[in-house]
Design an enzyme around this catalytic site. Structure first.
Site, PDB file in Angstrom:
ATOM      1  N   GLU A  66       0.834  -1.260   0.030  1.00 47.20           N
ATOM      2  CA  GLU A  66      -0.083  -0.041   0.049  1.00 47.20           C
ATOM      3  C   GLU A  66       0.910   1.192  -0.149  1.00 47.20           C
ATOM      4  OE1 GLU A  66      -3.193  -0.110   2.807  1.00 47.20           O
ATOM      5  OE2 GLU A  66      -2.986   2.088   3.024  1.00 47.20           O
ATOM      6  N   HIS A  87      -1.719  10.760  -0.144  1.00 47.84           N
ATOM      7  CA  HIS A  87      -2.137   9.203  -0.460  1.00 47.84           C
ATOM      8  C   HIS A  87      -2.311   9.139  -2.140  1.00 47.84           C
ATOM      9  CE1 HIS A  87      -3.132   5.154   0.366  1.00 47.84           C
ATOM     10  NE2 HIS A  87      -4.037   5.192  -0.575  1.00 47.84           N
TER      11      HIS A  87
HETATM   12  C1  MEV Z   1      -5.146   3.227   5.216  1.00 47.78           C
HETATM   13  O1  MEV Z   1      -4.622   2.123   4.939  1.00 47.78           O
HETATM   14  C2  MEV Z   1      -5.433   3.390   6.700  1.00 47.78           C
HETATM   15  C3  MEV Z   1      -6.247   4.526   7.192  1.00 47.78           C
HETATM   16  O2  MEV Z   1      -7.472   4.574   6.745  1.00 47.78           O
HETATM   17  C4  MEV Z   1      -6.269   4.331   8.835  1.00 47.78           C
HETATM   18  C5  MEV Z   1      -7.054   5.495   9.642  1.00 47.78           C
HETATM   19  O3  MEV Z   1      -8.176   5.750   9.089  1.00 47.78           O
HETATM   20  O4  MEV Z   1      -6.830   5.607  10.710  1.00 47.78           O
HETATM   21  C6  MEV Z   1      -5.840   5.776   6.820  1.00 47.78           C
END
Ligand code: MEV
Length: 441
Positions: A87, A396
């Protein structure tokens, strides 16, 4: 998707090349698929054989990036942490948190305990009152019969710690359990625990069969199953970071350090009262933990299963991390169960797992627990920080931009232009596609 034609019986007996051919026939272009899958074989056939033998019916290897989070300070010690994860943003997020907390005293960690559990589930037709007086003799027999199995572990300071007899007959007729606690030192211990438990099963059966003083019916036991438990609440580690709230100044351009501390705490508190948020919050924690667990050849399913059970210990699933603010000190803490090993199993077989451990300075299992948990807290911190400030999509999607560009077969030149263009634009698949179309015209 249509149903696939069944594979003929005996697939597992085929040679690897034959399996590959069989599977390739399910694709439009079998020749191309065979070449592609083969291109992921290790160039050294000895090495490949090692991987083939990890699991059954192997036809190729599935690559996942192996990244590094540099300079993670835990209990005053610097670690270079290997992370295996597909990821985008996880390694970057962990590294950013490690840098942030490295400037504020680093991470603090403490192993609470290392006890693991195994169970012998058995059926017996008598009452607990009749079983209890037999238990001391049974226990002695169990320990004696497993002496050769436990001798080496004992030498290393581990072995069987306790055996309890549990009566569940009020919930399931005739069902009793031996609940056994173990210390498996630096090994994850699954094989050790299961070997001991299987012997316990035989010994338990024989113990009753040989009790000629008991009525015929009570000389019989049904060994239903013997297996370790992945619920390891007493194999647990605690990690935390802390600083004066003023040192959170600058995280949010509109909030002071003390106000931001309160906002961050609210975000974590929500994960304590709402299971939808708790699940995502904890998933973010396991982004960091799993990446280290996989990089070191450990079992991430076991680690996660234990974690989610632990997250439900108060009768409702909730956040594994907590924030407290006392006397102006912000403290962010994570407490998680974690059964890891640094010897035996895949840790010594997988060449990269071995190197990961070397990079970490060949830690003990307990030390590795502190490292993996730290990366969980680091990822959790970065995720909540992003969510409570600019949102996660900005970072992201920038990382994801590369993936989209690759999917759209962008050239190096197009990639460079796209990165420049999307510096101040919202990234989405459609937007990138449109942009590429515009520059390709
Ligand atoms: C994504 O892999 C993880 C998150 O959704 C964790 C969170 O929301 O605390 C960013």
């Amino acid at each position: 998707m249509g149903s696939r034609e069944r594979i003929k019986k005996g697939f597992s007996k085929l040679l690897k090349e034959e399996k590959l051919k069989t599977i390739a026939n399910y694709f439009e272009n079998p020749g191309e698929v065979i070449s592609l899958l083969k291109s992921y074989w290790h160039s050294d056939s000895k090495q490949q054989q090692l991987f083939d033998e990890f699991s059954e019916n192997t036809i190729t290897n599935f690559f996942i990036p192996y990244g590094i989070s540099p300079n993670v300070m835990i209990n005053g010690k610097n670690y270079i942490v290997p992370m295996v994860i597909e990821e985008s943003s996880v390694v970057a997020a962990a590294s950013a948190a490690a840098k942030f907390w490295g400037e504020r005293g680093g991470f603090h960690a403490e192993v609470v305990d290392v006890r693991k559990v195994g169970q012998v589930h058995f059926g017996w037709k008598g009452p607990m009152a009749q079983l209890t007086p037999l238990f001391p003799a049974l226990k002695e027999r169990l320990l004696n019969d497993t002496e050769t199995i436990t001798a080496n572990m004992k030498k290393r300071g581990g072995g069987i710690l306790d055996i309890q007899l549990l009566d569940y007959t009020d919930r399931l007729p005739d069902y009793y359990q031996l609940r056994v606690e173990f210390n498996t030192c630096d090994s994850m211990g699954a094989n050790f625990i299961n070997t001991v438990l299987e012997q316990f099963g035989h010994s338990l059966h024989d113990f009753f069969a040989q009790r000629l003083d008991l009525p015929e019916e009570l000389r019989q036991t049904e060994i239903i199953m013997t297996i370790l438990s992945n619920n390891t609440p007493d194999c647990r580690v605690k990690v935390w970071v802390e600083c004066p709230v003023e040192q959170l100044e600058g995280i949010d351009e509109h909030l002071s350090g003390p106000d931001y501390a309160l906002k961050f705490k609210k975000a974590v508190d929500i994960a304590h009262i709402d299971i939808d948020r708790a699940t995502t919050h904890n998933k973010g924690i396991y982004n960091g933990i799993d990446a280290v667990v996989i990089a070191t050849g450990n079992d991430f399913r076991a680690v996660e299963a234990a974690g989610h059970t632990y997250a439900s210990r108060r009768g409702r699933y909730e956040s594994l991390s907590t924030v407290t603010i006392n006397d102006g000190i912000f403290r962010f803490e994570l407490e998680v169960p974690m059964a890891l090993g640094t010897v035996g199993g895949l840790t010594s077989l997988h060449p990269l797992a071995k190197k990961s451990l070397e990079l970490l300075g060949n830690p003990t299992a307990a030390e590795l627990m502190t490292i993996a948990a730290t990366m969980g807290l680091a990822n959790n911190f970065s995720a909540v920080r992003s969510l409570t400030t600019k949102g996660i999509q900005a970072g992201h999607m920038k990382m994801h931009l590369n993936n989209i560009l690759n999917q759209l077969h962008a050239s190096e030149d197009e990639k460079q232009k796209a990165h420049e263009f999307f510096k101040d634009q919202t990234v989405s698949y459609a937007a990138v596609e449109k942009y590429l179309d515009s520059i390709r015209k």
